[in-house]
Design an enzyme around this catalytic site. Sequence first.
Site, short mmCIF file in Angstrom:
data_model
loop_
_atom_site.label_atom_id
_atom_site.label_comp_id
_atom_site.label_asym_id
_atom_site.label_seq_id
_atom_site.Cartn_x
_atom_site.Cartn_y
_atom_site.Cartn_z
CB CYS A 133 -0.96 -0.01 1.19
SG CYS A 133 -2.06 -1.44 1.18
CE LYS A 199 -7.49 -2.21 4.39
NZ LYS A 199 -7.06 -1.62 3.11
NE ARG A 209 -5.25 -8.29 0.69
CZ ARG A 209 -4.64 -8.56 1.84
NH1 ARG A 209 -3.89 -9.64 1.96
NH2 ARG A 209 -4.75 -7.71 2.86
NE ARG A 221 -2.90 -5.28 1.62
CZ ARG A 221 -2.29 -5.29 0.44
NH1 ARG A 221 -1.01 -4.94 0.36
NH2 ARG A 221 -2.94 -5.65 -0.65
CD GLU A 237 -4.33 3.58 13.71
OE1 GLU A 237 -4.55 4.70 13.20
OE2 GLU A 237 -3.32 2.91 13.46
CE LYS A 252 -11.34 -3.18 3.94
NZ LYS A 252 -10.61 -2.55 2.88
CB SER A 278 -14.15 -9.23 -0.71
OG SER A 278 -12.93 -9.41 -0.02
CE1 TYR A 317 -16.95 -5.23 -3.11
CE2 TYR A 317 -16.87 -6.16 -0.89
CZ TYR A 317 -16.27 -5.47 -1.92
OH TYR A 317 -14.98 -5.00 -1.77
C1 PBG Z 1 -6.86 -1.48 -0.33
C2 PBG Z 1 -8.12 -2.10 0.14
C3 PBG Z 1 -8.40 -3.44 0.47
C4 PBG Z 1 -9.77 -3.50 0.71
C5 PBG Z 1 -10.27 -2.21 0.54
N1 PBG Z 1 -9.23 -1.35 0.22
C6 PBG Z 1 -7.57 -4.64 0.47
C7 PBG Z 1 -6.40 -4.80 1.34
O1 PBG Z 1 -6.10 -4.00 2.23
O2 PBG Z 1 -5.70 -5.78 1.07
C8 PBG Z 1 -10.54 -4.74 1.04
C9 PBG Z 1 -11.98 -4.73 0.67
C10 PBG Z 1 -12.68 -6.03 0.70
O3 PBG Z 1 -12.12 -7.08 1.09
O4 PBG Z 1 -13.85 -6.03 0.32
N2 PBG Z 1 -5.91 -1.18 0.61
#
Ligand code: PBG
Length: 328
Positions: A133, A199, A209, A221, A237, A252, A278, A317
């Site tokens: 990122c 996050k 991904r 990450r 945060e 998230k 996702s 989604y």
């Molecule tokens: C990008 C990002 C990610 C998601 C949203 N923005 C992936 C990640 O951090 O690897 C994930 C969204 C999802 O899983 O629906 N940094």
Amino acid sequence: MPFPATRLRRLRSTPVLRDLVRETRLSPSDLVLPLFVQSGLGLTRPREPVDSMPGVDRLSISAAVEEAGAAHALGLPAVLLFGIPDHKDAAGSGAYDDDGIVQLATRAIKDAHPDLLVMTDVCLCEYTDHGHCGLLGPGGTVENDSSVELIARTAVSHARAGADVVAPSDMMDGRVGAIRAALDDEGFYDVPIVAYSAKFASAFYGPFREAAGSTPAFGDRRAYQMDPANGDEAVREALLDVGEGADVVMVKPALAYLDVIRRVKDATRMPVAAYNVSGEYAMVKAGAAAGALDERAVVLESLTSIRRAGADIIISYHAKDAALWLQT
Ligand code: PBG
């Protein structure tokens, strides 16, 4: 007053009574639909299905305009754009290219649907050849401060293209403040920041991904996204991001982190967004396809739970399906 004078079932006895005392409401106006826009798709191939996310496609720009219109017609207030470029490099230059895929899609969607909010995901991972990122430093670590500069540039480029809201998802320290300063410098005082504040380094991002082609080429990450075990840190945060100028704070993923949503809401009293990611979507789809789950009931129950935990905004989604089900 104990039983038999107190009977909690009294208020559950008819649909009208249940509706009258319902504490949490779910409406299409709470929901945001993520869209994947891919460079190189066009007239001959406007959509490319994402195998691990049945019902989700990568879209050409005109297919994204069409999908955004459908979302708007169902009462969704906003879409969240992710870009998949045709070219990736070490510095993620496609992210802050004024003619990059998200910038082009933003212009096209705003032209066609001016009343629909366009939110853009601000990150480098879809644009870097290594999939991280930010920028890599010595030893393959992701450098914070040089990455923040490019992330702020990306946000300004999105705003210039007409993005109504920018949503940084990189988890670098200090990026919200840097983005706020950069936007203000360019006169974008009124473009809000929805910060992915808490996050987590989550296994639930797997299907995303695949969709965005953003799996890290090496490592993971965990040196920038949060440890799933930490709730106090999530609150810190969020408070830091509020101090730096975030207008909305995000948690998230959503469903495995409902306690964090509640704690962030209580600690900040800010508008809170939650990202129903996702992997959460893929699990429901797989369960429904196997005949084990009633998709409609599970989706509406899950989204209501995210609202009850304290989220004002849900990115999902399922947004279009849910909006349709909520109308009927
Ligand atoms: C990008 C990002 C990610 C998601 C949203 N923005 C992936 C990640 O951090 O690897 C994930 C969204 C999802 O899983 O629906 N940094």
